[in-house]
Design an enzyme around this catalytic site. Structure first.
Site, mmCIF file in Angstrom:
data_model
loop_
_atom_site.group_PDB
_atom_site.id
_atom_site.type_symbol
_atom_site.label_atom_id
_atom_site.label_comp_id
_atom_site.label_asym_id
_atom_site.label_seq_id
_atom_site.Cartn_x
_atom_site.Cartn_y
_atom_site.Cartn_z
ATOM 1 N N SER A 171 -5.581 -7.060 -6.850
ATOM 2 C CA SER A 171 -4.632 -6.093 -6.327
ATOM 3 C C SER A 171 -3.238 -6.436 -6.830
ATOM 4 O O SER A 171 -2.993 -7.512 -7.334
ATOM 5 C CB SER A 171 -4.641 -6.108 -4.801
ATOM 6 O OG SER A 171 -3.858 -7.178 -4.327
ATOM 7 N N LYS A 172 -2.360 -5.475 -6.669
ATOM 8 C CA LYS A 172 -1.003 -5.700 -7.149
ATOM 9 C C LYS A 172 -0.349 -6.890 -6.453
ATOM 10 O O LYS A 172 0.572 -7.487 -6.974
ATOM 11 C CB LYS A 172 -0.158 -4.450 -6.896
ATOM 12 C CG LYS A 172 -0.489 -3.335 -7.870
ATOM 13 C CD LYS A 172 0.316 -2.090 -7.549
ATOM 14 C CE LYS A 172 -0.185 -0.919 -8.371
ATOM 15 N NZ LYS A 172 -0.126 0.340 -7.662
ATOM 16 N N ARG A 173 -0.833 -7.186 -5.275
ATOM 17 C CA ARG A 173 -0.214 -8.264 -4.512
ATOM 18 C C ARG A 173 -0.728 -9.648 -4.939
ATOM 19 O O ARG A 173 -0.103 -10.651 -4.649
ATOM 20 C CB ARG A 173 -0.472 -8.064 -3.017
ATOM 21 C CG ARG A 173 0.014 -6.722 -2.505
ATOM 22 C CD ARG A 173 0.213 -6.758 -1.004
ATOM 23 N NE ARG A 173 1.074 -7.860 -0.583
ATOM 24 C CZ ARG A 173 2.393 -7.876 -0.691
ATOM 25 N NH1 ARG A 173 3.013 -6.853 -1.210
ATOM 26 N NH2 ARG A 173 3.099 -8.905 -0.279
#
Length: 426
Positions: free
Chosen positions: A194-196
């Site tokens: 994920s982007k995180r």
RNA sequence: GCCCCGUUCGUCUAGCGGCCCAGGACGCUGGCCUCUCACGCCGGAAGCACGGGUUCGAAUCCCGUACGGGGUACCA
């Protein structure tokens, strides 16, 4: 994206003919589109609460989740009744009967029966437009021809196609875009990146000393191949050869090891000067070099870089490789593990003999140093080259891994080299 | 639950009915080169998820099964 050398022709920061490009500035546009859609009965107002919808589904035993179309054909009296209850409607899109089929650019023909895609909301009860409206409207008005996105949006496509058709019908859009749904890139194990996730942060790789062209090359390899027997290429070559139809539909795992290997291949494609330029910020950050670099250090760097350029895989590795050359004698330290391993009694004896030999040495050059040490240690002491030069290397560079020893000593200079040999004996 | 997508060495992939008892790369591994490391070179192990079809012939086409993923919002 800019770091990778990727830029955009139109949009925020660069402008273009289809602005405004910020959603926050497009409120009036969405309101207007909504009104025109309603006028042509593509949409309807829905007064249901989620509880009511759930209750109805439970009662009917339907397996299809989501909205059931209850408010599709409300009479004026029914609307009035909801209004007096104080309810504010959301606006829903009227999905057509039948099925939606499109030819996905990466997956081929995909069909959804519309009975499984419920009438979806286009805006909140308070009038705020939702992604379901905003995304197709923006694409239509900006005349987007190809929509390439993650496979998580695959199932929103059967909603967007009829909406696009409606927009075209109303003259708001001109072309039905083609859709292509790209696979995910997974992290270690099998979890989605994920982007995180720190792993998915580009700057992490940039800070580790990856080359943008190296990372870009590796990333392009996830789901695509330029040829059966090749995997190192430039962005220009990629642009030339790329076709969305060749992209694999199945997800790929990010493999750091391979990313590094591709990166080092790109490293070897650079000239010494280019590597020097790219490594400079890392050397300054690490405190190896001052900013600006002194003339003496610049000259030293020029001589030293050819020795290390070929043996590093990432820019950051230049720090460990070159540190010993630029550090002043007071701050010079050695790797403890390496000292323990190589500067034991035997090692110190080797250093002792080296010191004797080198103190007598007339010409301080790599060739002369090598000849002297070869004679003294290998022939004189009868030990193998790798055992002979190891202790000297740790004494002089502080590490077991370094640029070639004799050249390093030449660059370090006679005094500093001898001083380090002496201090290793203390 | 329902809908949709996917499945070739450990990993990324080539392969679109015979060229494949499956090719390349990374990784792993044996060796060479060698002052360390890196580079380079030579070699090795390792894969078509499973079961049925179709066909003279299937990794390639069809159908099931299993497994993985996504979606199912007045999120995006």
């Amino acid at each position: 994206m800019r770091w990778l050398g990727l830029d955009w022709d139109e949009g925020p920061e660069v402008g273009g003919p289809h602005g405004p490009y910020l959603q926050s500035e497009r409120g009036d546009i969405y309101r207007d589109v909504l009104a025109r859609l309603a006028e042509s009965s593509y949409t309807y107002e829905c007064y249901c609460t989620t509880e009511e919808v759930d209750a109805r589904r439970k009662a009917s035993g339907s397996k299809v989740m989501g909205y059931d179309g209850f408010c599709r054909d409300l009479t004026e009296e029914q609307v009035a009744a909801f209004r007096t209850l104080g309810r504010q409607p959301v606006v829903r899109f009227r999905m057509p009967e039948g099925s939606i089929t499109w030819n996905d650019l990466v997956r081929g023909e995909i069909t959804f029966e519309t009975q499984y895609v419920p009438d979806f909301a286009l805006c909140r009860a308070n009038g705020d437009p939702l992604y379901t409206l905003v995304n197709p409207v923006d694409d239509a008005m900006m005349e987007i021809t190809h929509v390439l996105r993650g496979e998580d949006l695959l199932s929103s496509t059967p909603r967007q196609i009829p909406l696009h058709a409606a927009l075209i019908e109303l003259g708001i859009g001109k072309v039905m875009p083609e859709f292509g749904h790209l696979p995910f890139v997974m992290g270690e194990g099998n979890k989605k990146l994920s982007k995180r996730d720190p792993e998915s942060h580009l700057f992490l790789y940039r800070d580790q000393g990856f080359l943008p062209e190296g990372l870009l090359n590796y990333l392009a390899l996830l789901g695509w191949a330029i040829a059966a027997d090749r995997d190192v290429f430039s962005m220009e070559e990629m642009v030339e050869a790329f076709d969305i139809k060749d992209v694999n539909p199945n997800p790929a795992r990010f493999d750091l090891k391979k990313a590094e290997a591709i990166n080092s291949a790109h490293m070897r494609l650079l000239s010494i000067d280019q590597i020097t330029d790219r490594a400079l910020p890392f050397l300054k950050d690490a405190g190896v070099l001052t900013d600006p670099v002194s003339p003496a250090d610049t000259q030293l760097l020029e001589l030293a870089m050819p020795l290390v350029a070929e043996r590093i895989n990432k820019l950051t590795e230049s720090v460990d490789m070159l540190g010993f050359l630029f550090i002043d004698e007071e701050s010079f330290t050695r790797d403890e593990a390496d000292v323990e391993k190589l500067l034991n009694d035997d090692g110190r004896a080797v250093v002792r003999r080296s010191l004797d030999a080198l103190e007598r040495l007339g010409e301080w050059s790599a060739g002369a140093i090598q000849a002297a040490l070869q004679a003294e240690l290998v022939e004189g002491m009868g030990i193998k080259p790798r055992n002979a030069f190891g202790p000297v290397r740790v004494a002089v560079t502080g590490r077991r891994v370094s640029p070639p020893l004799f050249e390093s000593m030449e660059l370090l200079g006679r005094e500093r080299s001898l001083a380090r040999l002496r201090s290793a004996l203390v």
